[in-house]
Design an enzyme around this catalytic site. Structure first.
Site, PDB file in Angstrom:
ATOM      1  N   CYS A 138       0.838  -1.212   0.000  1.00 34.02           N
ATOM      2  CA  CYS A 138       0.000   0.000   0.000  1.00 34.02           C
ATOM      3  C   CYS A 138       0.867   1.254   0.000  1.00 34.02           C
ATOM      4  O   CYS A 138       1.417   1.644   1.035  1.00 34.02           O
ATOM      5  CB  CYS A 138      -0.936  -0.015   1.208  1.00 34.02           C
ATOM      6  SG  CYS A 138      -1.964   1.469   1.310  1.00 34.02           S
ATOM      7  N   CYS A 141      -0.384   4.114   2.190  1.00 34.91           N
ATOM      8  CA  CYS A 141      -0.117   3.931   3.625  1.00 34.91           C
ATOM      9  C   CYS A 141       1.352   4.175   3.952  1.00 34.91           C
ATOM     10  O   CYS A 141       1.673   4.789   4.959  1.00 34.91           O
ATOM     11  CB  CYS A 141      -0.450   2.501   4.066  1.00 34.91           C
ATOM     12  SG  CYS A 141      -1.927   1.813   3.341  1.00 34.91           S
ATOM     13  N   ASP A 142       2.239   3.651   3.133  1.00 32.15           N
ATOM     14  CA  ASP A 142       3.650   3.563   3.531  1.00 32.15           C
ATOM     15  C   ASP A 142       4.604   4.425   2.717  1.00 32.15           C
ATOM     16  O   ASP A 142       5.785   4.530   3.066  1.00 32.15           O
ATOM     17  CB  ASP A 142       4.112   2.092   3.442  1.00 32.15           C
ATOM     18  CG  ASP A 142       3.316   1.205   4.386  1.00 32.15           C
ATOM     19  OD1 ASP A 142       2.911   1.709   5.448  1.00 32.15           O
ATOM     20  OD2 ASP A 142       3.094   0.029   4.065  1.00 32.15           O
TER      21      ASP A 142
END
Ligand code: NDP
Length: 316
Positions: A138, A141-142
């Site tokens: 992701c 997200c990261d």
């Protein structure tokens, strides 16, 4: 093993952000929700490390901690949370019949499905070894952790194209590793990739191994499937974007699914084609797939379940 039939007003299947948020709202509406968590209690976020984009945590939060907080909040209002798996559902008549893997039979007036989706992985050992330490599924997200660094994205669909473009704004260089000589992504997404100077597409390449120093990723060994040439590129982040599959095997032939297996919901709601059954989170969302959007639809599902029960009781 027990054959007694338990009756519940609201059964929630799955324990990610969608399920827990549905539970918080359903419990506060006196629906006495019962939740079956599934095997991975807390869902996909328990497999990640730092979560920096969930509102309310200005310093970020570990995925496991976030899910423990959500569980505690759901329990605080009386949700009956059970570690277990639903093995069969029958939505053909109301109340709905649901069977657990230890053969307990439950009759539910409403069901909220929040079983989530699972990221597809390449299936090589180093991918799991470095998961959360350079390997991610992701970018939203990261990606932030890789600012100014070089990263690679594997995949050729819309997700890979979107993630590569997203990362190109944060990272110095983004390699897009594509196993064929064309992208599956839409033409518009392809154009974005081709027009971004710091994205380099490596056509006809497959990932042989993710290499690292035992703590973090330092590179990826690739093979050109046309020439058999093997090379290692230096990257600190490796993003797998080869698709997700929704966890809907249990609901085949019970509820309307789209061609990819996601539960179909009426736009702008969590209603499914079965009155009294609602779907929230990634199990019905192939676009956003964020914890916060899952939580949002979990809230919607509980409100819709509560209103639907009221309409059954008092008329629409
Ligand atoms: P897709 O199934 O569309 O694409 C998967 C990609 O990964 C393909 O290019 C495939 O290659 C590649 N792939 C699969 N397995 C491997 C492997 N083992 N090694 C290397 N490459 C592999 O998944 P997406 O997640 O991209 O998209 C899913 C759906 O969601 C699509 O309908 C998409 O349009 C939609 N979507 C829409 C978005 C938007 O509208 N903004 C954003 C994201 C997704 P190959 O082509 O060779 O099969």
């Amino acid at each position: 093993m027990s054959n007694e039939v338990e009756k519940v007003k609201c059964l929630i299947i799955g324990s990610g952000p969608a399920g827990y948020t549905a539970a918080i709202y359903a419990a506060r509406a006196d629906l006495n929700p019962v939740m079956y968590t599934g095997l991975v209690m807390g869902g996909q976020l328990t497999q990640t490390t730092e979560v920096d984009n969930f509102p309310g945590y200005p310093k970020g939060v570990q995925g496991v901690e976030l899910m423990e907080d959500l569980r505690a909040q759901a329990e605080r209002f009386g949700t009956d949370i059970r570690f277990g798996i639903i093995s069969a559902v029958d939505f053909s008549k109301r109340p709905f019949t649901v069977t657990t893997d230890d053969n307990k039979v439950i009759q539910a007036e409403t069901v909220i499905i929040s079983t989530g989706a699972t990221a597809k992985w390449l299936g090589i050992e180093s991918e799991q070894r470095y998961n959360g330490h350079g390997v991610s599924a992701c970018a939203t997200c990261d990606g932030f952790f890789y600012r100014g660094m070089d990263v690679a994205v594997v995949g050729g669909g819309d997700t890979a194209a979107e993630e590569a473009t997203y990362l190109s704004n944060l990272c110095k260089k983004v390699y897009l590793i594509v196993r064929r000589d064309e992208l599956r992504a839409s033409k518009a997404m392809q154009a974005r990739v081709f027009n971004t100077p710091n994205i380099e597409v490596l056509w006809n390449h497959v990932t042989e191994e993710i290499v690292g120093d035992d703590k973090f990723v330092t590179g990826v060994r690739l093979k050109n499937v046309k020439t058999d040439e093997v090379k290692t590129i230096d990257v600190q982040g490796f993003f797998v974007a080869i698709g997700h599959h929704p966890n809907t095997e249990l609901f085949v032939n019970q509820i309307d699914l789209d061609e990819q297996g996601y539960i179909k919901t009426v736009p702008g709601s969590t209603r499914t084609n079965i009155e009294g059954v609602f779907a929230a989170g990634d199990v019905q969302d192939e676009i956003y797939r964020q914890a916060i959007t899952a939580a949002g639809t979990g809230c919607m599902a509980a409100i819709e379940a509560e209103r639907w029960l009221a309409s059954m009781k008092y008329g629409k």
